[in-house]
Write a protein that holds these residues in place. Structure first.
Motif, PDB file in Angstrom:
ATOM      1  N   ILE A 115     -29.231 -58.782  38.306  1.00  0.00           N
ATOM      2  CA  ILE A 115     -28.418 -58.484  37.132  1.00  0.00           C
ATOM      3  C   ILE A 115     -27.245 -59.460  37.110  1.00  0.00           C
ATOM      4  CG2 ILE A 115     -26.967 -56.749  36.002  1.00  0.00           C
ATOM      5  CD1 ILE A 115     -28.648 -54.600  37.351  1.00  0.00           C
ATOM      6  N   THR A 116     -27.078 -60.176  36.013  1.00  0.00           N
ATOM      7  CA  THR A 116     -26.052 -61.216  35.929  1.00  0.00           C
ATOM      8  C   THR A 116     -24.749 -60.721  35.313  1.00  0.00           C
ATOM      9  OG1 THR A 116     -26.966 -61.938  33.795  1.00  0.00           O
ATOM     10  CG2 THR A 116     -27.776 -63.047  35.790  1.00  0.00           C
ATOM     11  N   LYS A 117     -24.670 -59.440  35.006  1.00  0.00           N
ATOM     12  CA  LYS A 117     -23.451 -58.879  34.419  1.00  0.00           C
ATOM     13  C   LYS A 117     -22.292 -59.036  35.397  1.00  0.00           C
ATOM     14  CE  LYS A 117     -20.745 -56.055  31.987  1.00  0.00           C
ATOM     15  NZ  LYS A 117     -20.182 -56.408  30.668  1.00  0.00           N
ATOM     16  N   PRO A 118     -21.186 -59.702  35.001  1.00  0.00           N
ATOM     17  CA  PRO A 118     -20.050 -59.843  35.926  1.00  0.00           C
ATOM     18  C   PRO A 118     -19.299 -58.533  36.086  1.00  0.00           C
ATOM     19  CG  PRO A 118     -19.529 -60.803  33.783  1.00  0.00           C
ATOM     20  CD  PRO A 118     -20.970 -60.424  33.722  1.00  0.00           C
ATOM     21  N   LEU A 119     -18.879 -58.259  37.307  1.00  0.00           N
ATOM     22  CA  LEU A 119     -18.103 -57.050  37.594  1.00  0.00           C
ATOM     23  C   LEU A 119     -16.622 -57.423  37.675  1.00  0.00           C
ATOM     24  CD1 LEU A 119     -20.169 -55.125  40.308  1.00  0.00           C
ATOM     25  CD2 LEU A 119     -19.676 -54.385  37.990  1.00  0.00           C
ATOM     26  N   GLU A 120     -15.849 -56.999  36.706  1.00  0.00           N
ATOM     27  CA  GLU A 120     -14.413 -57.281  36.705  1.00  0.00           C
ATOM     28  C   GLU A 120     -13.698 -56.162  37.470  1.00  0.00           C
ATOM     29  OE1 GLU A 120     -13.486 -57.672  32.574  1.00  0.00           O
ATOM     30  OE2 GLU A 120     -14.234 -59.721  32.493  1.00  0.00           O
ATOM     31  N   VAL A 121     -13.838 -56.195  38.773  1.00  0.00           N
ATOM     32  CA  VAL A 121     -13.365 -55.113  39.633  1.00  0.00           C
ATOM     33  C   VAL A 121     -11.863 -54.895  39.497  1.00  0.00           C
ATOM     34  CG1 VAL A 121     -13.213 -54.284  42.013  1.00  0.00           C
ATOM     35  CG2 VAL A 121     -15.239 -55.541  41.248  1.00  0.00           C
ATOM     36  N   ASN A 122     -11.104 -55.982  39.449  1.00  0.00           N
ATOM     37  CA  ASN A 122      -9.648 -55.865  39.394  1.00  0.00           C
ATOM     38  C   ASN A 122      -9.178 -55.099  38.162  1.00  0.00           C
ATOM     39  OD1 ASN A 122      -9.335 -57.294  41.772  1.00  0.00           O
ATOM     40  ND2 ASN A 122      -9.201 -59.269  40.749  1.00  0.00           N
ATOM     41  N   ARG A 123      -9.961 -55.162  37.084  1.00  0.00           N
ATOM     42  CA  ARG A 123      -9.595 -54.442  35.868  1.00  0.00           C
ATOM     43  C   ARG A 123     -10.126 -53.008  35.894  1.00  0.00           C
ATOM     44  NH1 ARG A 123     -11.032 -58.340  30.871  1.00  0.00           N
ATOM     45  NH2 ARG A 123      -9.997 -56.628  29.758  1.00  0.00           N
ATOM     46  N   LEU A 124     -11.314 -52.832  36.432  1.00  0.00           N
ATOM     47  CA  LEU A 124     -11.936 -51.506  36.425  1.00  0.00           C
ATOM     48  C   LEU A 124     -11.203 -50.518  37.324  1.00  0.00           C
ATOM     49  CD1 LEU A 124     -15.696 -52.604  36.489  1.00  0.00           C
ATOM     50  CD2 LEU A 124     -14.440 -51.653  34.550  1.00  0.00           C
ATOM     51  N   VAL A 125     -10.743 -50.977  38.486  1.00  0.00           N
ATOM     52  CA  VAL A 125     -10.091 -50.061  39.423  1.00  0.00           C
ATOM     53  C   VAL A 125      -8.724 -49.602  38.928  1.00  0.00           C
ATOM     54  CG1 VAL A 125     -11.291 -50.987  41.440  1.00  0.00           C
ATOM     55  CG2 VAL A 125      -9.092 -51.964  40.762  1.00  0.00           C
ATOM     56  N   LYS A 126      -8.179 -50.269  37.917  1.00  0.00           N
ATOM     57  CA  LYS A 126      -6.890 -49.854  37.361  1.00  0.00           C
ATOM     58  C   LYS A 126      -7.016 -48.569  36.551  1.00  0.00           C
ATOM     59  CE  LYS A 126      -4.719 -53.472  38.957  1.00  0.00           C
ATOM     60  NZ  LYS A 126      -3.746 -53.342  40.060  1.00  0.00           N
ATOM     61  N   GLY A 127      -8.240 -48.210  36.189  1.00  0.00           N
ATOM     62  CA  GLY A 127      -8.466 -46.967  35.461  1.00  0.00           C
ATOM     63  C   GLY A 127      -8.128 -47.035  33.987  1.00  0.00           C
ATOM     64  N   ARG A 128      -8.003 -48.258  33.440  1.00  0.00           N
ATOM     65  CA  ARG A 128      -7.699 -48.367  32.018  1.00  0.00           C
ATOM     66  C   ARG A 128      -8.914 -47.945  31.199  1.00  0.00           C
ATOM     67  NH1 ARG A 128      -4.655 -54.138  32.401  1.00  0.00           N
ATOM     68  NH2 ARG A 128      -6.599 -54.595  33.474  1.00  0.00           N
ATOM     69  N   PRO A 129      -8.731 -47.022  30.260  1.00  0.00           N
ATOM     70  CA  PRO A 129      -9.872 -46.441  29.535  1.00  0.00           C
ATOM     71  C   PRO A 129     -10.765 -47.465  28.852  1.00  0.00           C
ATOM     72  CG  PRO A 129      -7.879 -45.181  29.112  1.00  0.00           C
ATOM     73  CD  PRO A 129      -7.455 -46.394  29.865  1.00  0.00           C
ATOM     74  N   LEU A 130     -10.174 -48.448  28.170  1.00  0.00           N
ATOM     75  CA  LEU A 130     -10.989 -49.387  27.394  1.00  0.00           C
ATOM     76  C   LEU A 130     -11.883 -50.229  28.289  1.00  0.00           C
ATOM     77  CD1 LEU A 130     -11.709 -50.453  24.647  1.00  0.00           C
ATOM     78  CD2 LEU A 130      -9.813 -52.071  24.810  1.00  0.00           C
ATOM     79  N   ASP A 131     -11.331 -50.727  29.409  1.00  0.00           N
ATOM     80  CA  ASP A 131     -12.129 -51.549  30.327  1.00  0.00           C
ATOM     81  C   ASP A 131     -13.310 -50.760  30.883  1.00  0.00           C
ATOM     82  OD1 ASP A 131     -10.482 -53.748  30.015  1.00  0.00           O
ATOM     83  OD2 ASP A 131      -9.161 -53.170  31.650  1.00  0.00           O
ATOM     84  N   ASN A 132     -13.042 -49.529  31.312  1.00  0.00           N
ATOM     85  CA  ASN A 132     -14.105 -48.698  31.877  1.00  0.00           C
ATOM     86  C   ASN A 132     -15.093 -48.244  30.807  1.00  0.00           C
ATOM     87  OD1 ASN A 132     -13.607 -47.902  34.951  1.00  0.00           O
ATOM     88  ND2 ASN A 132     -11.616 -48.112  33.985  1.00  0.00           N
ATOM     89  N   LEU A 133     -14.596 -47.991  29.591  1.00  0.00           N
ATOM     90  CA  LEU A 133     -15.487 -47.585  28.507  1.00  0.00           C
ATOM     91  C   LEU A 133     -16.470 -48.703  28.175  1.00  0.00           C
ATOM     92  CD1 LEU A 133     -16.386 -45.616  26.303  1.00  0.00           C
ATOM     93  CD2 LEU A 133     -14.590 -46.580  24.832  1.00  0.00           C
ATOM     94  N   GLU A 134     -15.984 -49.931  28.091  1.00  0.00           N
ATOM     95  CA  GLU A 134     -16.863 -51.060  27.780  1.00  0.00           C
ATOM     96  C   GLU A 134     -17.943 -51.226  28.847  1.00  0.00           C
ATOM     97  OE1 GLU A 134     -14.488 -54.507  27.207  1.00  0.00           O
ATOM     98  OE2 GLU A 134     -13.763 -53.878  25.231  1.00  0.00           O
ATOM     99  N   PHE A 135     -17.552 -51.046  30.113  1.00  0.00           N
ATOM    100  CA  PHE A 135     -18.551 -51.183  31.173  1.00  0.00           C
ATOM    101  C   PHE A 135     -19.583 -50.056  31.098  1.00  0.00           C
ATOM    102  CE2 PHE A 135     -20.210 -50.606  35.483  1.00  0.00           C
ATOM    103  CZ  PHE A 135     -20.660 -51.886  35.745  1.00  0.00           C
ATOM    104  N   LEU A 136     -19.128 -48.842  30.809  1.00  0.00           N
ATOM    105  CA  LEU A 136     -20.054 -47.709  30.685  1.00  0.00           C
ATOM    106  C   LEU A 136     -20.963 -47.865  29.474  1.00  0.00           C
ATOM    107  CD1 LEU A 136     -17.709 -44.727  31.583  1.00  0.00           C
ATOM    108  CD2 LEU A 136     -19.573 -45.632  32.972  1.00  0.00           C
ATOM    109  N   GLN A 137     -20.447 -48.447  28.405  1.00  0.00           N
ATOM    110  CA  GLN A 137     -21.276 -48.711  27.229  1.00  0.00           C
ATOM    111  C   GLN A 137     -22.402 -49.679  27.587  1.00  0.00           C
ATOM    112  OE1 GLN A 137     -18.077 -50.024  24.716  1.00  0.00           O
ATOM    113  NE2 GLN A 137     -18.069 -48.138  23.517  1.00  0.00           N
ATOM    114  N   TRP A 138     -22.043 -50.708  28.358  1.00  0.00           N
ATOM    115  CA  TRP A 138     -23.076 -51.650  28.823  1.00  0.00           C
ATOM    116  C   TRP A 138     -24.072 -50.940  29.735  1.00  0.00           C
ATOM    117  CZ3 TRP A 138     -24.403 -52.738  33.779  1.00  0.00           C
ATOM    118  CH2 TRP A 138     -25.366 -53.743  33.963  1.00  0.00           C
ATOM    119  N   LEU A 139     -23.552 -50.120  30.662  1.00  0.00           N
ATOM    120  CA  LEU A 139     -24.417 -49.441  31.625  1.00  0.00           C
ATOM    121  C   LEU A 139     -25.398 -48.503  30.928  1.00  0.00           C
ATOM    122  CD1 LEU A 139     -25.034 -48.940  34.647  1.00  0.00           C
ATOM    123  CD2 LEU A 139     -23.369 -47.067  34.587  1.00  0.00           C
ATOM    124  N   LYS A 140     -24.923 -47.804  29.920  1.00  0.00           N
ATOM    125  CA  LYS A 140     -25.809 -46.891  29.185  1.00  0.00           C
ATOM    126  C   LYS A 140     -26.931 -47.673  28.505  1.00  0.00           C
ATOM    127  CE  LYS A 140     -25.893 -43.149  25.799  1.00  0.00           C
ATOM    128  NZ  LYS A 140     -27.112 -43.615  25.128  1.00  0.00           N
TER     129      LYS A 140
END
Length: 283
Positions: free
Chosen positions: A86-111
């Motif tokens: 899977i070539t999707k980049p993981l922006e860990v530094n942004r995701l661990v901050k718990g910001r809703p939009l960053d995590n929502l976008e990743f979950l949208q991709w995951l779904k």
């Protein structure tokens, strides 16, 4: 296997409530906020359900609260991504901050990604509660208060957690709570409830605003895909901005350079044609 999904894909129009419902239904959780998935444990288990045996669940820490603990979960996820190519980049530094939009976008991709595997059909033999108890550090943190509330409420036996620092509840303790409570506690609860309602309204407004601008960008994309307009310099420049993967100014600069270069060539061609026409009239 849909690993690269453009920002204008319909996947990114899925709302917060639908994403939370999808997670809660599949993993038997009770999440109410997108920020609760910032640790990466939920995403790891969703991949575990989609690709049985690929995720080392014993390495997933569902009790992760600190960033260094969350990062370990994302390392597990990155290893899974590598295995699955899977070539999707993981922006860990942004995701661990718990910001809703960053995590929502990743979950949208995951779904969207999980739904593309086997048509999104759930593995009926998968027991998410059992997988969490057998794998991860949830089972090893004995009596830990770090286990998230959403995971505790989904324990099949609803066993209360007792910590070493817990004190027995007796008449004195009950009496102190009664004295300390009252109008002040009630006023505080009302204030927090109002603040929560205001935040929900703000989130709903932001989601509507986001969807509004996404729909406009989608209309622009559809217009740019018109065959008759596809090769126009302005359309090419707009596409460079629409499909840019980095959130920086380089896409705009590149589009401007492309447009200026194309327009410069057209001007030179027009001037050349005019010179030929003048030469023809003189002869």
């Amino acid at each position: 296997m849909a690993t690269n999904i453009g920002m204008m894909d319909s996947a990114y129009f899925v709302g917060r409530n639908e994403i939370l419902g999808w997670i809660n239904d599949r993993l038997h959780l009770n999440l109410s906020r997108i920020e609760e998935v910032a640790s990466g444990a939920v995403q790891c288990q969703m991949l575990d359900m989609t690709f049985p045996g690929v995720v080392p669940m014993h390495k997933v820490n569902f009790a992760a609260k600190n960033e260094y603990e969350m990062i370990q979960n994302y390392k597990v996820m990155q290893e899974v991504f590598t295995k699955l190519k899977i070539t999707k980049p993981l922006e860990v530094n942004r995701l661990v901050k718990g910001r809703p939009l960053d995590n929502l976008e990743f979950l949208q991709w995951l779904k969207r990604f999980c739904d593309s595997i086997n048509g999104g059909i759930m593995n009926e033999n998968y027991n998410p509660v059992e997988r969490r108890s057998r794998g991860g550090k949830e089972k090893s943190v004995k009596g830990s208060s770090k286990v998230s509330k959403s995971l505790q409420t989904n324990n099949t036996h609803h066993t209360p957690t007792v910590t070493a620092s817990s004190k027995p509840t007796g008449p004195k303790q009950a009496r102190s709570h009664a004295i300390g409570g009252g109008s002040n506690s009630s006023a505080e609860v009302q204030a927090l409830s109002k603040e929560l309602e205001d935040l929900k309204v703000s989130v709903d407004v932001l989601e509507k605003e986001r969807d509004f601008y996404f729909s406009k960008l989608r209309d622009i994309e559809i217009l740019c895909q018109t065959p008759e307009l596809d090769d126009l310099p302005i359309v090419v420049a707009v596409k460079k901005i629409l499909y840019a993967t980095d959130a920086n100014e380089s896409a705009l600069e590149e589009a401007q350079e492309c447009l200026i270069e194309s327009l410069g060539i057209e001007v030179e061609e027009e001037e050349g044609n005019e010179e030929e026409d003048e030469a023809g009239t003189q002869t």
